[in-house]
Design an enzyme around this catalytic site. Structure first.
Site, mmCIF file in Angstrom:
data_model
loop_
_atom_site.group_PDB
_atom_site.id
_atom_site.type_symbol
_atom_site.label_atom_id
_atom_site.label_comp_id
_atom_site.label_asym_id
_atom_site.label_seq_id
_atom_site.Cartn_x
_atom_site.Cartn_y
_atom_site.Cartn_z
ATOM 1 N N LYS A 269 0.954 -1.300 -0.081
ATOM 2 C CA LYS A 269 0.004 0.066 -0.005
ATOM 3 C C LYS A 269 0.694 1.094 -0.045
ATOM 4 C CE LYS A 269 -2.386 1.287 3.676
ATOM 5 N NZ LYS A 269 -3.338 1.887 4.416
ATOM 6 N N ARG B 171 2.834 6.082 -3.170
ATOM 7 C CA ARG B 171 4.105 6.661 -3.891
ATOM 8 C C ARG B 171 4.297 6.594 -5.277
ATOM 9 N NH1 ARG B 171 4.296 5.982 1.554
ATOM 10 N NH2 ARG B 171 5.313 7.305 3.138
ATOM 11 N N ARG C 268 -7.868 13.155 12.948
ATOM 12 C CA ARG C 268 -6.360 12.521 12.964
ATOM 13 C C ARG C 268 -5.573 13.989 12.843
ATOM 14 N NH1 ARG C 268 -5.163 7.299 9.359
ATOM 15 N NH2 ARG C 268 -3.078 7.816 10.172
ATOM 16 N N ASP D 134 3.328 -0.545 12.190
ATOM 17 C CA ASP D 134 1.940 -0.944 11.531
ATOM 18 C C ASP D 134 1.567 -2.207 12.096
ATOM 19 O OD1 ASP D 134 1.450 1.212 10.463
ATOM 20 O OD2 ASP D 134 2.095 0.708 8.373
ATOM 21 N N ARG E 277 -4.680 2.724 18.497
ATOM 22 C CA ARG E 277 -4.437 0.986 18.456
ATOM 23 C C ARG E 277 -4.001 0.468 19.829
ATOM 24 N NH1 ARG E 277 -1.894 1.166 12.315
ATOM 25 N NH2 ARG E 277 -3.954 0.986 11.355
ATOM 26 N N ARG F 212 -6.274 -2.996 10.672
ATOM 27 C CA ARG F 212 -5.527 -3.757 11.309
ATOM 28 C C ARG F 212 -5.913 -4.571 12.370
ATOM 29 N NH1 ARG F 212 -1.490 -3.117 7.521
ATOM 30 N NH2 ARG F 212 -0.951 -1.083 6.957
#
Length: 441
Positions: free
Chosen positions: A37, A42, A138, A329, A360, A402
């Site tokens: 991803k 990018r 965020r 991550d 998280r 996730r």
């Protein structure tokens, strides 16, 4: 390991999928993770700033990268999609973008928003970026500060989206970042392309380096010295011809599943093993995991390999610093591994996880406690006491892809039936995750 899927429809015509994990048979077979991803984002951005025709193969057709495609189409870039996840992008260089007629909606993608801010900072027009409810909560001050220091005018609601950027007339900056963040670093480097002179960013730790690798491949003058990266502006970027490797962060769920489910053996093919991304491999090996790295090679400047993982007895460890930064991550699935390890695992240095799609640290603490795990929440991590078997529970994703996948893997080693609610968010990074998991028998 069949998974049963149900759904409930909301008034906004959204579907939240609930997954029931009901069997824990050995997992055996091969898996190819989806395209990376981070690299997909990018590649779209830098191809859209190059001069000429770029080809991107094995592009990730997930919600987040598709938001990046849509954004550049709104700014006049011709992007054609072909079969087998191939993109052809025709661009006109650094100043080949046009002012978008409408607000750019980044959806749930923080990467899209933060990296676009770097590009837009150098444009001679005005653009506004927004996102879904999660993204609008965020923080963006971490990119607003350096980009305004370079001369961009950015207005926001107390440092949160939506953001309106009035770009152009940038000057180089030497910026010492208070956090190690590939998104912050990339935003500054992208803005640095529009400056006369050299722009430098210094980080307290080493973040992933996909942007630097790609810029170098396009002919930009990029210098890396320890934790400092510099770029000389006004480069003419060459078109890209790139094949995106498999996403390590997506492969991580299968790595841990193969380790914690009894008698499992899984071969995970074509995984990107960029050293700035593979802290989880080192951590799991410290815990006693049996992982073999095979068929190492390179695809479009990125190291790749196959990973052969087998069921292993894990033991608790203490980790932090640079190692957890390179596994940031993978924190949710690392917590699952620690939950079935012998002894105590302590994870620190992960405060950044408070600001992801969900908090998280809090999310994994809440959900693993439902499964009977003894877990203490720290300001920057957790302390987990492992147990032999997890309890069945109804868990929730917190809208975080996730967390959703981590809890599904946890269900493989739980007694009875585990339900994971609201798994539609998985499509932001790994469409077909449950189908791939079901193939392992």
């Amino acid at each position: 390991m069949p998974l049963r899927r149900s759904s409930r429809r909301h008034s906004r015509e959204e579907v939240d999928l609930n997954i029931k994990v009901t069997q824990k048979t050995p997992l055996r077979g091969e898996v190819t993770p989806p395209p990376d991803k981070s690299i997909s984002h990018r590649a779209i951005i830098l191809a859209s700033l190059s001069e000429g025709k770029s080809i991107i193969r094995n592009f990730l057709r997930a919600e987040d990268p598709l938001r990046t495609i849509k954004a550049f189409r709104q700014m006049g870039i011709e992007i054609k999609e072909f079969k087998e996840e191939e993109l052809v992008i025709n661009a006109k260089g650094l100043i080949g973008l046009r002012e978008p007629e409408n607000i750019i909606d980044c959806g749930n993608s923080g990467t899209t928003m933060r990296l676009l801010c770097g590009v837009l900072a150098g444009q001679p027009f005005r653009a506004t970026l927004t996102g879904d409810e999660s993204l609008r909560n965020r923080p963006m001050q971490r990119i607003i500060t350096p980009l305004t220091g370079m001369g961009a005018k950015i207005t926001s609601e107390a440092g949160y989206p939506p953001l309106t950027i009035n770009g152009g007339n940038l000057k180089p900056i030497h910026y010492k970042s208070p956090i190690a963040s590939a998104q912050v670093k990339s935003a500054i480097l992208l803005a640095g392309l529009y400056c006369d002179g050299v722009t430098t960013i210094q980080e307290p730790g080493r973040s992933r380096d996909h942007t630097e690798r790609m810029l170098k491949a396009q002919g930009a003058e990029v210098e890396i010295e320890d934790l400092q990266v510099s770029i000389r502006g006004k480069a003419n970027l060459k078109p890209l011809d790139i094949t995106v490797p498999g996403d390590f962060s997506s492969a991580a769920f299968f790595i841990v599943a193969g380790i914690i489910v009894t008698d499992s053996e899984i071969l995970i093919k074509n995984v990107g093993i960029n050293p700035t991304r593979t802290g989880l491999l080192e951590i799991l090996k410290m815990m006693g995991a049996r992982i073999e790295v095979e068929n190492e090679g390179e695809v479009s400047g990125e190291p790749v390999a196959d990973l052969y993982v087998r069921h292993s007895v894990l033991r608790g460890v203490t980790i932090g610093g640079d190692l957890i930064l390179r596994a940031i991550d993978e924190f949710p699935i690392l917590c699952v591994a620690a939950s079935v390890a012998q002894g105590i695992t302590k994870i620190t240095g992960a405060k950044e996880l408070r600001l992801k799609e969900s908090d998280r640290i809090a999310s994994m603490t809440e959900e693993l406690r439902k499964m009977g795990v003894s877990i203490e929440e720290l300001p920057d991590g957790v302390i987990i006491e492992g147990r032999e078997r997890l309890g069945d529970a109804t868990t929730h994703s917190h809208g975080d892809h996730r967390v959703a996948m981590a809890m599904a893997v946890a269900g493989l080693v739980a007694q009875g039936k585990t339900i994971v609610e609201d798994t539609a968010c998985i499509d932001t990074s790994f469409p077909g995750f449950f189908e791939e998991l079901n193939k392992l028998k």
